[in-house]
Design a protein around this motif. Sequence first.
Motif, PDB file in Angstrom:
ATOM      1  N   GLU A 124      35.482  45.631  50.189  1.00  0.00           N
ATOM      2  CA  GLU A 124      35.085  44.911  48.979  1.00  0.00           C
ATOM      3  C   GLU A 124      36.272  44.759  48.031  1.00  0.00           C
ATOM      4  O   GLU A 124      36.497  43.672  47.474  1.00  0.00           O
ATOM      5  CB  GLU A 124      33.947  45.667  48.284  1.00  0.00           C
ATOM      6  N   ASP A 125      37.028  45.840  47.876  1.00  0.00           N
ATOM      7  CA  ASP A 125      38.194  45.775  46.988  1.00  0.00           C
ATOM      8  C   ASP A 125      39.227  44.788  47.507  1.00  0.00           C
ATOM      9  O   ASP A 125      39.822  44.021  46.726  1.00  0.00           O
ATOM     10  CB  ASP A 125      38.817  47.163  46.836  1.00  0.00           C
ATOM     11  N   GLU A 126      39.446  44.813  48.849  1.00  0.00           N
ATOM     12  CA  GLU A 126      40.410  43.879  49.424  1.00  0.00           C
ATOM     13  C   GLU A 126      39.954  42.434  49.251  1.00  0.00           C
ATOM     14  O   GLU A 126      40.763  41.553  48.933  1.00  0.00           O
ATOM     15  CB  GLU A 126      40.609  44.197  50.908  1.00  0.00           C
ATOM     16  N   LEU A 127      38.641  42.210  49.482  1.00  0.00           N
ATOM     17  CA  LEU A 127      38.129  40.848  49.296  1.00  0.00           C
ATOM     18  C   LEU A 127      38.249  40.403  47.842  1.00  0.00           C
ATOM     19  O   LEU A 127      38.621  39.253  47.557  1.00  0.00           O
ATOM     20  CB  LEU A 127      36.668  40.779  49.752  1.00  0.00           C
ATOM     21  N   MET A 128      37.920  41.313  46.918  1.00  0.00           N
ATOM     22  CA  MET A 128      38.032  40.966  45.506  1.00  0.00           C
ATOM     23  C   MET A 128      39.481  40.716  45.121  1.00  0.00           C
ATOM     24  O   MET A 128      39.786  39.757  44.382  1.00  0.00           O
ATOM     25  CB  MET A 128      37.446  42.090  44.645  1.00  0.00           C
ATOM     26  N   LEU A 129      40.390  41.570  45.618  1.00  0.00           N
ATOM     27  CA  LEU A 129      41.808  41.378  45.323  1.00  0.00           C
ATOM     28  C   LEU A 129      42.323  40.073  45.919  1.00  0.00           C
ATOM     29  O   LEU A 129      43.056  39.319  45.259  1.00  0.00           O
ATOM     30  CB  LEU A 129      42.609  42.567  45.871  1.00  0.00           C
ATOM     31  N   LYS A 130      41.908  39.818  47.158  1.00  0.00           N
ATOM     32  CA  LYS A 130      42.302  38.567  47.798  1.00  0.00           C
ATOM     33  C   LYS A 130      41.749  37.364  47.035  1.00  0.00           C
ATOM     34  O   LYS A 130      42.435  36.355  46.844  1.00  0.00           O
ATOM     35  CB  LYS A 130      41.802  38.557  49.248  1.00  0.00           C
ATOM     36  N   HIS A 131      40.492  37.504  46.612  1.00  0.00           N
ATOM     37  CA  HIS A 131      39.886  36.417  45.840  1.00  0.00           C
ATOM     38  C   HIS A 131      40.636  36.185  44.529  1.00  0.00           C
ATOM     39  O   HIS A 131      40.921  35.039  44.151  1.00  0.00           O
ATOM     40  CB  HIS A 131      38.420  36.759  45.559  1.00  0.00           C
TER      41      HIS A 131
END
Length: 768
Positions: free
Chosen positions: A198-205
Amino acid sequence: MASLRFASPRLRNYFKENYIPQVCEALLCGLLATCPEDPLKYLEEMIIAIMENGLESLLWDICIDPSMKPKIRRLSETYLEQLFGLDDQLMTPELMIKACTFYTGRLLKTHFCIWRETMTPRTNEVEILAEQMERAREYDNFRLQKCVFHHWHSYVKHQKEQRKDILQRIQQIIYCRRLVTILIKWRDKAKQKYKKREDELMLKHELQFKKWKSKVKVNVNAKEESISPEHCVSEVSLISEIPEFDISEFPKRALLQIFSNLSLRDVVICSQVSRSWLLMTQMSSLWNGIDFSTVKNIITDKYIVSILQRWRLNVLRLNFHGCLLRLKTLRSVSLCRNLQELNVSDCPTLTDESMRYISESCSGVLYLNLSNTTITNRTMRLLPRHFHNLQNLSLAYCRKFTDKGLQYLNLGNGCHKLIYLDLSGCTQISVQGFRNIANSCTGIMHLTINDMPTLTDNCVKALVEKCHRITSVVFIGAPHISDCTFKALSNCDLRKIRFEGNKRITDECFKLIDQNYPNINHIYMADCKGITDGSLKSLSPLKQLTVLNLANCVRIGDMGLKQFLDGPASKKIRELNLSNCIYLSDASIAKLSECCSNLNYLSLRNCEHLTDLGVEHIVNIFSLVSVDLSGTDITNEGLMILSRHRKLKELSLSECDKITDVGIQLFCKGSPILEHLDVSYCPQLSDDIIKALAIYCISLTSLSIAGCPKITDTGMEMLSAKCHYLHILDVSGCILLTDQMLEDLKMGCKQLRILKMQYCRLISMLNV
């Protein structure tokens, strides 16, 4: 002579050889048993009977009536052998006297010995009694030991079993505890991994959204003022650079695959990029099929003629749908002598004269679409003369030919190879016209007659008289068709049936389907009000059924669906549409999940009694890829349950008032391959669902958020930044959207083909 015991041997042999004792015995026994009134006459008759039967088969009771024969056991060959003294082996009186004397003496001796033992006093009685008492004590001790040992053995056995059970329980507790420990660790690790993802997706987003904003800022500044080189480089550095690559280095097969997916306009644009690109667009296989309908508003007749002249030997398929062409342009089609497929539907300038030029030169046409044109009987006369191999013919909405034109189809070689025929909207055809078709085209397999209010059962009967190879019929908008049509089609092996909006079709129709069409696999009976639960019961034995559409059949309920699912038809069903079947409930969905293991598409739109409990059963249909739950009573909890499926590609939740942003977010987290989402008219949704789609569902191709008034430009900006594969977007009724949305979509969603934005008052007409 009382006895022959002491007679001479010669006389005794004479008696034996001539069976004299047996004859006398049989006659004497007959006299004694029957007591006849005339003994002499009786003896005479019996002697004659004995002579006829022979002496060898002579028995002692042969002269006695069967009903009077005594039930006695034979002791010897004859009773008179003893009388005449011929039984050498029988007991003599002397022997009997000796045997009796011996038996009497033996019996006397036995009784005397017993009496003597009883009367004689015992001398060692005390010793015998003591011995017996000792043996009794030993036996009693043995019995006592045996009883004690038995109790001890039972106790020991019980203790062993108890220890064994305790040991198993201890092992089970240890195993369960170990499993709990493992599951706790796995859950903690999964939570950490999920949180990390989730953190990676949010950071990527956030990074991608930041780059998107930087790109938008650069474009805005470029429009407003000239940008210095240093400033431009600093801004563009935030955007990842795309490495240069020459597409001409691809293999020819790959290039053909790429350019074949482009429209004619795109191919022309590509040919103007460079010389190498021009050579890539000149591949002959790329021009086998030309679709002019996509560029009908911008292409000129001159350019069409030049293309046909250049690629006349390669062209196999031409599509002029809706093109407004001159006669000269249509004549140029005759240059393509290898043409196999021609679509001139909705061409208002197509005439009989232009069809004459085309038919004389392009005799190899297999597919011909003349729908919605002004052709007359003259063109109908040309079809059998020149198109000898024609297999697919569409005359939909061509109203200028008559029954006589259909009679021309039998001229010359005729259209006997015709497989598909479309007569939709041809209301001028009468029963005689259908009879003409039956005489000309006996090999028809696929028949489509839509929007035909004049179509009756008699028309179908006239057609089916000679067309016995029909496998699919489509009668949409034919209200006068009834169950009699299915009786007429009983000689055909139907595989596909499609009706819609017919009130004369009843359950009797489905009984005929069960009896006459065991191989049918596609049934489309939408909006047929006469269908009830009995119809579903009749369909249950169909083993090949894969598609069943009973939308708007409002009389269907749980009982009918249960009877259908209990049969073999549920094993292969892949598509099921039960929209607006308002009597269905969660019980039907539970049965559906048990029986339909191959179901791919399910529509339960407007099934008002469907709740979150039914959604729990939908999750168990693992083959499902598309679900329509619009207008149901589903809530956020149901969406959370549905997210466990993880294989859904299409979901429709239109008009589900209880759904909020939380439910959509939970569903999006578990649906990374989602391609189509319809949440129109869910007024509680806001920009948060757009953010969830942008983070988790970047493969989205179709989105409908019509009637969601809380959606703003901020959400559409995130959608444009991440969902680059979007083809269809409906934002009608999103009253907060402005012109900024169009700018964002233009930059991010370059593959967008359909955009609906009705009632968006803040969007100016200049940008539309």
